[in-house]
Enzyme design. Sequence first.
Site, short mmCIF file in Angstrom:
data_model
loop_
_atom_site.label_atom_id
_atom_site.label_comp_id
_atom_site.label_asym_id
_atom_site.label_seq_id
_atom_site.Cartn_x
_atom_site.Cartn_y
_atom_site.Cartn_z
CB THR A 8 -10.55 -1.64 -4.47
OG1 THR A 8 -11.15 -1.40 -5.74
CG2 THR A 8 -11.07 -0.60 -3.48
N GLY A 12 -5.40 2.12 -4.52
CA GLY A 12 -6.64 2.37 -5.24
C GLY A 12 -7.81 2.65 -4.32
CE LYS A 184 6.97 5.73 -4.53
NZ LYS A 184 5.71 5.27 -5.14
CB SER A 254 4.34 -1.53 -0.14
OG SER A 254 5.38 -1.33 -1.09
CD GLU A 266 5.14 -4.03 -6.65
OE1 GLU A 266 4.68 -3.75 -7.76
OE2 GLU A 266 5.13 -3.24 -5.68
#
Length: 302
Positions: A8, A12, A184, A254, A266
Amino acid sequence: MRYAVVGTGAIGGYYGGMLANAGFDVHFLFHSDYQEAWSRGLTVTSPNGDFEIEHVNAYNSTASMPKADVILVGLKTLQNNLLTELLDPIVKDGTLIVLVQNGIGYEQELQDEFPEARISGGLAFICSEKTGPAHISHYDYGKLTLALLGDEPCDKFDAMIADMEEAGIEVVHADDLNTARWKKLVWNTGFNGQSVLFGKNTEELLLGREKDLYVKPAMLEIIKAGQANGADVDESFADEMIEMTLNMKPYFPSMHVDYQHGRRLEVEAIYSRPLRLGLAKGVEMPVMQEIEKRLRSVKVKG
């Protein structure tokens, strides 16, 4: 249908929050924010209208959560080693698991772990971040592209799209998951790592020398890698992404937000995986190789 949100955070928390705010049955897994969410609820601030879910279905373990019809996974791919353990208590026969993540190829890996489930990719085009405990700040956009793994129809997938649209989420149903993932990656590889390496937001990257040295060249290399791996994407898509981004509010992606907070990056999902897939098909990718190498040397606290 009963929804579960695993992770979350900026993603999310926003999409799950939109569903819960519309009255759907949504259950949220929290980590450090659990006590705040349990006592005060979930807050979402947005140019589309702020809202609070005062009595949120908050959990700090999936072992306490009910079985779900649909699971929205908003975790970063860096935590995918935890997915089997996290999802096992809430998956039942026919559960739809939606990976709202970056990267490529993770859906098939999850299908191998949960053959009784249906798997979907979720590609979020959104500017949002977690700005406080159980507080999501949404700044712009919010479109969610969804594509099923496999060709078989899925009633839960269709019902989920209808629920999301009722909740005010802009949804695009893509027929080809592979193409959607590579598209993407075109935006992600153009901006995420470069924002870390040069300390610039999207607008600054496009108005500086980085556009012609690192942004567009990386996009074009990813497009060629995608084409070699079966994606239906044209080189003109790079210009579409650049034009669209120039019309956006300037934004730190991000990966830059993670870097600023000392979190791991990432790099594997956004750069290394597609780079390996492209090189394996004989695609020359010198810009991507340079960016990945430099990102691998970036030191963070996490």
